[in-house]
Scaffold this active site. Sequence first.
Site, short mmCIF file in Angstrom:
data_model
loop_
_atom_site.label_atom_id
_atom_site.label_comp_id
_atom_site.label_asym_id
_atom_site.label_seq_id
_atom_site.Cartn_x
_atom_site.Cartn_y
_atom_site.Cartn_z
N ASN A 104 -20.68 106.74 63.05
CA ASN A 104 -20.65 107.46 63.93
C ASN A 104 -19.80 107.01 64.97
O ASN A 104 -20.28 105.83 65.52
CB ASN A 104 -21.97 107.78 64.41
CG ASN A 104 -22.19 108.68 65.67
OD1 ASN A 104 -21.41 108.62 66.72
ND2 ASN A 104 -23.21 109.58 65.47
N HIS B 55 -19.43 106.50 70.26
CA HIS B 55 -19.56 105.57 71.72
C HIS B 55 -17.99 105.09 71.71
O HIS B 55 -17.89 104.48 72.79
CB HIS B 55 -20.37 104.45 71.37
CG HIS B 55 -21.92 104.98 71.37
ND1 HIS B 55 -22.36 105.84 72.47
CD2 HIS B 55 -22.89 104.90 70.56
CE1 HIS B 55 -23.68 106.20 72.40
NE2 HIS B 55 -24.10 105.45 71.23
N ARG C 224 -13.64 105.52 81.62
CA ARG C 224 -12.35 105.31 82.40
C ARG C 224 -11.67 106.72 82.62
O ARG C 224 -11.04 106.86 83.62
CB ARG C 224 -11.42 104.22 81.73
CG ARG C 224 -10.17 104.30 82.32
CD ARG C 224 -9.91 103.71 83.99
NE ARG C 224 -10.87 102.53 83.86
CZ ARG C 224 -11.36 102.03 85.02
NH1 ARG C 224 -11.28 102.85 86.18
NH2 ARG C 224 -11.88 100.92 85.24
N HIS D 225 -19.90 114.20 67.59
CA HIS D 225 -21.07 115.16 68.01
C HIS D 225 -20.24 115.70 69.39
O HIS D 225 -20.55 114.87 70.61
CB HIS D 225 -22.39 114.31 68.37
CG HIS D 225 -23.32 115.29 68.93
ND1 HIS D 225 -24.75 114.88 69.44
CD2 HIS D 225 -23.40 116.64 69.27
CE1 HIS D 225 -25.34 115.88 70.00
NE2 HIS D 225 -24.43 117.14 69.67
N ARG E 151 -20.44 117.45 72.31
CA ARG E 151 -21.63 117.87 73.09
C ARG E 151 -21.19 118.80 73.97
O ARG E 151 -19.86 119.08 74.50
CB ARG E 151 -22.49 116.84 73.67
CG ARG E 151 -22.90 115.64 72.64
CD ARG E 151 -23.64 114.81 73.33
NE ARG E 151 -24.91 115.08 74.38
CZ ARG E 151 -26.09 115.16 74.05
NH1 ARG E 151 -26.16 114.24 72.85
NH2 ARG E 151 -27.01 115.45 74.68
N ARG F 179 -19.85 114.73 76.92
CA ARG F 179 -19.87 113.36 77.51
C ARG F 179 -19.07 111.94 76.68
O ARG F 179 -18.67 110.99 77.09
CB ARG F 179 -21.22 112.82 77.65
CG ARG F 179 -22.09 112.55 76.32
CD ARG F 179 -23.37 111.74 76.55
NE ARG F 179 -24.35 112.80 76.91
CZ ARG F 179 -25.70 112.81 76.74
NH1 ARG F 179 -26.19 111.96 75.80
NH2 ARG F 179 -26.49 113.59 76.96
N GLU G 186 -21.93 116.82 64.08
CA GLU G 186 -23.18 117.20 64.70
C GLU G 186 -23.05 118.09 65.57
O GLU G 186 -22.11 118.13 66.15
CB GLU G 186 -23.90 115.74 65.20
CG GLU G 186 -24.17 114.70 64.38
CD GLU G 186 -24.84 113.47 64.99
OE1 GLU G 186 -25.07 113.59 66.10
OE2 GLU G 186 -24.82 112.39 64.34
N THR H 236 -41.69 116.04 69.11
CA THR H 236 -42.13 114.88 69.66
C THR H 236 -41.52 113.65 69.60
O THR H 236 -41.38 113.00 70.59
CB THR H 236 -43.88 114.57 69.33
OG1 THR H 236 -43.71 114.67 67.81
CG2 THR H 236 -44.69 115.49 69.73
N GLU I 37 -31.37 115.03 57.63
CA GLU I 37 -31.20 113.79 58.06
C GLU I 37 -32.43 113.07 58.90
O GLU I 37 -32.98 113.83 59.98
CB GLU I 37 -30.03 113.72 59.05
CG GLU I 37 -29.89 112.33 59.61
CD GLU I 37 -28.41 112.04 60.11
OE1 GLU I 37 -27.51 112.42 59.93
OE2 GLU I 37 -28.44 111.04 61.17
N HIS J 154 -29.96 107.16 63.23
CA HIS J 154 -30.41 106.94 64.66
C HIS J 154 -31.26 105.47 64.92
O HIS J 154 -32.15 105.24 64.23
CB HIS J 154 -31.26 108.00 65.32
CG HIS J 154 -31.58 107.87 66.74
ND1 HIS J 154 -30.39 108.44 67.59
CD2 HIS J 154 -32.07 107.01 67.64
CE1 HIS J 154 -30.71 108.19 68.79
NE2 HIS J 154 -31.55 107.36 68.90
N GLY J 155 -30.41 104.66 65.62
CA GLY J 155 -31.04 103.42 65.82
C GLY J 155 -30.96 102.30 64.62
O GLY J 155 -31.57 101.38 64.76
N GLY K 220 -24.04 104.27 64.33
CA GLY K 220 -22.93 104.27 65.27
C GLY K 220 -22.95 103.11 66.17
O GLY K 220 -22.19 102.09 66.05
N HIS K 221 -24.10 103.20 67.05
CA HIS K 221 -24.18 101.95 67.96
C HIS K 221 -24.13 100.47 67.62
O HIS K 221 -23.53 99.70 68.15
CB HIS K 221 -25.33 102.22 68.99
CG HIS K 221 -25.64 101.22 69.88
ND1 HIS K 221 -26.13 100.09 70.01
CD2 HIS K 221 -25.19 101.44 71.06
CE1 HIS K 221 -25.93 99.39 71.01
NE2 HIS K 221 -25.49 100.45 72.03
N1 PXP Z 1 -27.56 110.43 63.59
C1 PXP Z 1 -27.88 111.57 64.41
C2 PXP Z 1 -28.15 112.72 64.04
C3 PXP Z 1 -27.49 111.23 65.75
O1 PXP Z 1 -27.74 111.91 66.73
C4 PXP Z 1 -27.11 109.73 66.07
C5 PXP Z 1 -26.58 109.36 67.58
O2 PXP Z 1 -27.72 109.37 68.37
C6 PXP Z 1 -26.88 108.93 65.14
C7 PXP Z 1 -27.33 109.28 63.77
C8 PXP Z 1 -26.28 107.39 65.32
O3 PXP Z 1 -27.04 106.75 66.07
P1 PXP Z 1 -26.92 105.29 66.51
O4 PXP Z 1 -25.59 105.24 67.21
O5 PXP Z 1 -27.96 105.11 67.12
O6 PXP Z 1 -26.42 104.47 65.07
#
Ligand code: PXP
Length: 256
Positions: free
Chosen positions: A13, A16, A24, A58, A60, A64, A85, A116, A166, A206-207, A228-229
């Site tokens: 992903n 970022h 910038r 993604h 959005r 952003r 996404e 939730t 997912e 995610h995470g 991603g992150h």
């Molecule tokens: N999967 C989905 C559906 C997401 O929206 C995101 C980004 O929030 C990710 C995966 C990747 O998450 P991360 O950047 O925490 O790895």
Amino acid sequence: MMSRPERIRLGVNIDHCATLRMARYRGYPRLRGEMVEPDPVALALEAERAGADGITVHPREDGRHIQQEDVRELRGTLQIPLNMEMAVTPAMVAFAREIQPHTVCMVPEKRAEVTTEGGLDVAGQYDAVAGAVKALAADGIHSSLFIDPEKNQVEAAARADAAFVELHTGAYANSYYTEEGEEEKERLVRALLHARELGLKVNMGHGINYVNVRPLSFLGGIYEMNIGHSILSRALFCGIREAVREMALRMNGEPA
Ligand code: PXP
């Protein structure tokens, strides 16, 4: 002897990278070209060269990070699958039909669409989601639904005829070093098995990072992880190629 689980694919992903660019250049008339750093398309190509199996973005509604023009450029440039996404809106369904990504992953963008834990409430807005899945399937685009690891959401995703779910790994990641960590992993396992029984392919995201990916790497039955992150953070120190190479090994339980 237990057979070796199938190799898990790595979707990188790159949102970022665009977040950094927008820090910038928000409001600039041109967001691509030699003046504007960092270029998410160039990063995606480096990730592809390093062995990524797919690229995820993604675009959005609030713009952003990734812009629609980035997505168009990626679609024309990448050899590996593009996973887009998107919010479940008529405008995004129309954009997906224009772009023709390999897959779309439907995600919540507004509070009312969030469960939730933060996945898409497929059960709660079934008609809108099933309608979007159907419209995209008519164009040959596979849909994935980003859901919490909950039985009712898995079942709603199967009913909506999605090809993939997912599973949201945020709660797992957040509780990794706490007493709830093991229970969150078990929730993922139950949802994974149930989804597979219902004929869904299962991604996770995610995470996920270089540490918490390890227990997931042994589960078996996961098609792809979208990360991603953590990869982009590591790339600041060692470059995107090394960051991708290392994650692809770790997520498959191999020494990096
Ligand atoms: N999967 C989905 C559906 C997401 O929206 C995101 C980004 O929030 C990710 C995966 C990747 O998450 P991360 O950047 O925490 O790895």
